[in-house]
Design an enzyme around this catalytic site. Structure first.
Site, PDB file in Angstrom:
ATOM      1  CD  GLU A 143      -9.637  39.069  18.520  1.00 43.79           C
ATOM      2  OE1 GLU A 143      -9.554  38.254  19.300  1.00 43.79           O
ATOM      3  OE2 GLU A 143     -10.184  40.199  18.824  1.00 43.79           O
TER       4      GLU A 143
ATOM      5  NE  ARG B 185      -2.899  38.285  21.887  1.00 42.20           N
ATOM      6  CZ  ARG B 185      -2.768  37.798  23.399  1.00 42.20           C
ATOM      7  NH1 ARG B 185      -1.716  37.181  23.586  1.00 42.20           N
ATOM      8  NH2 ARG B 185      -3.647  38.101  23.973  1.00 42.20           N
TER       9      ARG B 185
ATOM     10  CE  LYS C  96      -9.187  43.358  19.471  1.00 41.54           C
ATOM     11  NZ  LYS C  96      -9.248  42.655  20.797  1.00 41.54           N
TER      12      LYS C  96
ATOM     13  CG  ASP D 279     -11.443  35.246  21.820  1.00 45.99           C
ATOM     14  OD1 ASP D 279     -11.702  36.176  21.305  1.00 45.99           O
ATOM     15  OD2 ASP D 279     -12.021  34.781  23.114  1.00 45.99           O
TER      16      ASP D 279
ATOM     17  CE  LYS E 178     -14.408  37.146  22.826  1.00 40.76           C
ATOM     18  NZ  LYS E 178     -13.444  37.182  23.749  1.00 40.76           N
TER      19      LYS E 178
ATOM     20  CG  ASP F 285     -12.447  43.301  20.262  1.00 38.08           C
ATOM     21  OD1 ASP F 285     -12.131  43.925  21.166  1.00 38.08           O
ATOM     22  OD2 ASP F 285     -12.138  42.114  19.816  1.00 38.08           O
TER      23      ASP F 285
ATOM     24  CG  ASP G 159     -13.240  38.804  19.514  1.00 40.65           C
ATOM     25  OD1 ASP G 159     -13.059  37.869  18.859  1.00 40.65           O
ATOM     26  OD2 ASP G 159     -12.407  39.052  20.517  1.00 40.65           O
TER      27      ASP G 159
HETATM   28  N1  BES Z   1     -11.648  41.484  22.657  1.00 39.27           N
HETATM   29  C1  BES Z   1     -11.089  40.489  23.578  1.00 39.27           C
HETATM   30  C2  BES Z   1     -10.706  41.282  24.996  1.00 39.27           C
HETATM   31  C3  BES Z   1     -12.019  41.744  25.737  1.00 39.27           C
HETATM   32  C4  BES Z   1     -12.675  41.082  26.643  1.00 39.27           C
HETATM   33  C5  BES Z   1     -12.340  43.160  25.421  1.00 39.27           C
HETATM   34  C6  BES Z   1     -13.692  41.434  27.128  1.00 39.27           C
HETATM   35  C7  BES Z   1     -13.464  43.469  26.103  1.00 39.27           C
HETATM   36  C8  BES Z   1     -14.127  43.076  26.860  1.00 39.27           C
HETATM   37  C9  BES Z   1      -9.894  39.802  23.109  1.00 39.27           C
HETATM   38  O1  BES Z   1     -10.014  39.826  21.523  1.00 39.27           O
HETATM   39  C10 BES Z   1      -9.920  38.792  23.523  1.00 39.27           C
HETATM   40  O2  BES Z   1     -10.552  37.799  23.531  1.00 39.27           O
HETATM   41  N2  BES Z   1      -8.770  38.273  24.368  1.00 39.27           N
HETATM   42  C11 BES Z   1      -8.606  36.994  25.366  1.00 39.27           C
HETATM   43  C12 BES Z   1      -7.317  36.665  24.954  1.00 39.27           C
HETATM   44  C13 BES Z   1      -6.954  35.111  25.276  1.00 39.27           C
HETATM   45  C14 BES Z   1      -7.679  34.290  24.309  1.00 39.27           C
HETATM   46  C15 BES Z   1      -5.626  34.883  25.491  1.00 39.27           C
HETATM   47  C16 BES Z   1      -9.095  37.123  26.619  1.00 39.27           C
HETATM   48  O3  BES Z   1      -8.861  38.177  27.248  1.00 39.27           O
HETATM   49  O4  BES Z   1      -9.733  35.959  27.090  1.00 39.27           O
HETATM   50 ZN    ZN Z   2     -11.071  40.897  20.571  1.00 38.08          ZN
HETATM   51 MN    MN Z   3     -10.867  37.814  21.079  1.00 36.98          MN
END
Ligand code: BES
Ligand code: ZN
Ligand code: MN
Length: 469
Positions: A319, A321, A235, A317, A247, A258, A240
Site C-alpha cells: 500500500e 507505493r 509514507k 499490503d 498480515k 509505518d 498497516d
Molecule cells: N509496511 C510494510 C513494510 C514493512 C515491513 C515495514 C516490516 C517495516 C517492517 C509494507 O507496506 C509492506 O507490507 N510491504 C510488503 C510488500 C509486499 C506485499 C510486496 C512486504 O514487505 O512484505
Molecule cells: Zn506499509
Molecule cells: Mn503493507
C-alpha cells in the site's frame, strides 16, 4: 515526548560539579584540575584503559562537602562517529542524576551534543521509567555547534514520538494537526478534496478505515533567496494491517511505525524553519490507515492515480507505493521541484538486504545519490545505494492496467528494487531519490543513541543534505 534533558554551555568546570566527565586524551586531561586520588597514568594503567570509545572509568573524588565522581572516557580516533558513541555512553551512565558536566573533546561538538541528547530520549505512556540525566553542561564548547546538535536531536525526537504514538491516537487527521504545529504553512486535503483532485491511490488505501485519509503539504520558504526547491515525500500509513491481504499478528504489531517516513518529513521541515535554512522545501505526507473492512479495496481492484495512471492492486499490503505514487505525481505536475526525495518504510525485503543499521537509497540521478550518501556518512544515518535494475521492470506489467502494484509470480523477486521501480514511474523524470527505511525505522535495543522503538532515521541525513549539501 521531546527530549527533556537540557543542554547548556559553561565557560569552565563549575565548582563542586557532582559528576564530571573528562576525555582521557593526553592534551585535555591536564587542562582540568581533577583531584584524582591516584595519579592519572597509574589509574589508566590499573584499569587497562586504552582510550577506546565506550570505555568509561568512574573515579570517586573528594569534594568540599562530600564525594563527587569523575568519569574518564575514551574517545577512540576522535571522529564524529567515535564522539557520538562516547557521548551517548556518558548520558546513559548519568541516568537518574540531576546533572552531568562534560569536558568536550576536540572535534565535532555538534555530533557530540546531538548524540548526548539523543541517548536521553524516552517514550512512555503512564508512569515514567528511570529518568534520564536532567541537565548536560558542556564545558567551553562552541555554543552554535551545541545548539545545532540540540535542534537536530529534538527533530529526531519528534519523528520518534510521532512514530511511537499508538495508532488508536494517531489517525491521519491527527498527523495533519501535528504537521500544523511546525511553524510553516500547511495545506491538508480531506477525503472530499482528495476525491475532487483525483488522488485515487491515497483514497483506495484509506477506504477500509473508519479514520479517513489525508494528504498533508508543508511549505518552508526561506526569508532570503532559496538555493533550490526540494520536495520531500513521506509514507504516512498510520497503521498497516495489510488490509484484506492481512498480515499475521507478529508482523502487524510493529506497523504503527509505518508512517515513520512521514514523521521524518514533518520533523525535518520544522527543524529547517527553526534553523532558517536557505533552501525551499515542500513536504508531502500521504497519510492513510490500511485496514480490512467491508469498504476496503480488494486484491484485483484497479485504481486510478493522480495524473491518470491506472494500477491493478494485486496485494493490498503493498500500500505504501500506492499512496506515494499519488504524491510523487502531484509533486511533478504542480510543484516544479529541482529534486524529489521520498522516504518510506516500504519493504520487508530491504531489511533482508541491508539489515537494521543501514538504509537504502535508490536514485535516477548520480549527483543526488552522491550527495545523499555523503550526508549519510557525515550525519551517521548511513545509506547504501541500491540499483534500479531495468530488466526487472516487467515484474510490474499488468494485463489490464498500466501497472500492477506487485509482481504476480516470482520470476524477478527483488522486492525492494521492484517497489522502487514502481515509484520511479511517478517521479516524472525529475532528479528523484527513494529512501527505503523499513529496516532502520525501528530499533529492537536500547543502545547508544537508539531507544527501543522508532529511530527517527532519515531526519539527520536529510537535514545534513539540505543544509550543508
Ligand atoms: N509496511 C510494510 C513494510 C514493512 C515491513 C515495514 C516490516 C517495516 C517492517 C509494507 O507496506 C509492506 O507490507 N510491504 C510488503 C510488500 C509486499 C506485499 C510486496 C512486504 O514487505 O512484505
Ligand atoms: Zn506499509
Ligand atoms: Mn503493507
Amino acid at each position: 515526548m521531546p527530549i527533556e534533558t537540557t543542554a547548556s554551555v559553561v565557560a569552565g568546570v563549575p565548582d563542586g560539579a557532582e559528576l564530571l566527565a573528562v576525555p582521557y586524551t593526553s592534551e585535555l586531561v591536564p587542562a582540568v584540575e581533577l583531584d584524582l586520588p591516584v595519579p592519572l597514568p597509574g589509574l589508566l594503567a590499573h584499569y587497562e584503559a586504552k582510550g577506546e570509545v565506550g570505555e568509561i572509568i568512574e573515579v570517586p573524588v573528594a569534594r568540599e562537602d562530600g564525594v563527587g565522581r569523575v568519569l574518564l572516557y575514551g574517545v577512540g580516533d576522535g571522529s564524529p562517529k567515535a564522539l557520538r558513541k562516547a557521548a551517548a555512553g556518558l548520558t546513559r551512565r548519568a541516568r537518574g542524576r540531576d546533572e552531568l558536566t562534560v569536558v568536550v573533546p576536540e572535534g565535532d561538538a555538534t555530533a557530540f551534543a546531538e548524540a548526548a541528547l539523543l541517548a536521553a530520549y524516552s517514550f512512555r505512556i503512564g508512569a515514567p521509567g528511570k529518568t534520564p540525566v536532567r541537565a548536560l553542561r558542556f564545558v567551553s564548547a562552541d555554543e552554535r555547534a551545541v545548539r545545532r546538535g540540540e535542534t537536530v536531536a529534538q527533530a529526531v525526537a519528534l519523528a520518534r514520538d510521532l512514530a511511537n504514538t499508538p495508532s488508536s491516537v494517531k489517525t491521519p487527521a491527527w498527523l495533519a494537526e501535528r504537521a500544523g504545529e511546525q511553524g510553516v504553512p500547511v495545506r491538508v486535503w480531506d477525503e472530499e478534496e482528495l476525491q475532487a483532485a483525483g488522488f485515487g491511490g491515497i483514497l483506495a488505501v484509506g477506504r477500509g478505515s473508519a479514520n479517513p485519509p489525508r494528504l498533508i503539504q508543508l511549505s518552508y520558504v526561506p526569508e532570503g533567496p532559496a538555493e533550490r526547491h526540494v520536495v520531500l515525500v513521506g509514507k504516512g500509513i498510520t497503521f498497516d494491517s495489510g488490509g484484506l491481504s492481512l498480515k499475521p499478528t507478529e508482523n502487524m504489531k510493529t506497523q504503527k511505525t509505518d508512517m515513520a517516513g512521514g514523521a521524518v518529513v514533518i520533523a525535518v521541515i520544522g527543524a529547517l524553519a527553526r534553523m532558517g535554512a536557505p533552501v525551499r522545501v515542500t513536504g508531502l505526507v500521504a497519510a492513510a490507515e490500511n485496514m480490512p473492512s467491508g469498504t476496503a479495496q480488494r486484491p484485483s481492484d484497479v485504481i486510478t492515480h493522480y495524473g491518470g495512471r491506472t494500477v491493478e492492486v494485486l496485494n493490498t499490503d503493498a500500500e505504501g507505493r500506492l499512496v506515494l505514487a499519488d504524491a510523487l505525481a502531484y509533486a511533478d505536475a504542480e510543484l516544479d521541484p529541482d529534486a524529489v526525495v521520498d522516504i518510506a518504510t516500504l519493504t520487508g525485503a530491504i531489511s533482508v538486504a541491508l539489515g537494521r543499521n543501514v538504509g537504502a537509497v535508490y536514485s535516477t540521478d548520480d549527483d543526488l545519490a552522491k550527495g545523499l550518501l555523503a550526508a549519510g556518512r557525515d550525519s551517521d544515518d548511513r545509506l547504501w545505494r541500491m540499483p534500479l535494475i531495468d530488466e526487472y521492470a516487467p515484474a510490474l506489467d499488468s494485463p489490464i492496467a498500466d501497472l500492477a502494484n506487485v509482481e504476480s509470480g516470482s520470476t524477478y523477486g527483488a522486492g525492494s528494487i521492484t517497489a522502487a521501480l514502481f515509484l520511479r514511474e511517478f517521479a516524472g523524470g525529475r532528479p528523484w531519490a527513494h529512501l527505503d527505511i523499513a529496516g532502520v525505522g525501528r530499533s529492537t535495543v536500547d543502545d547508544g543513541i537508539l531507544t527501543k522503538g522508532a529511530t527517527g532515521f532519515g531526519v539527520r541525513v536529510l537535514l545534513e543534505w539540505l543544509t550543508r549539501g
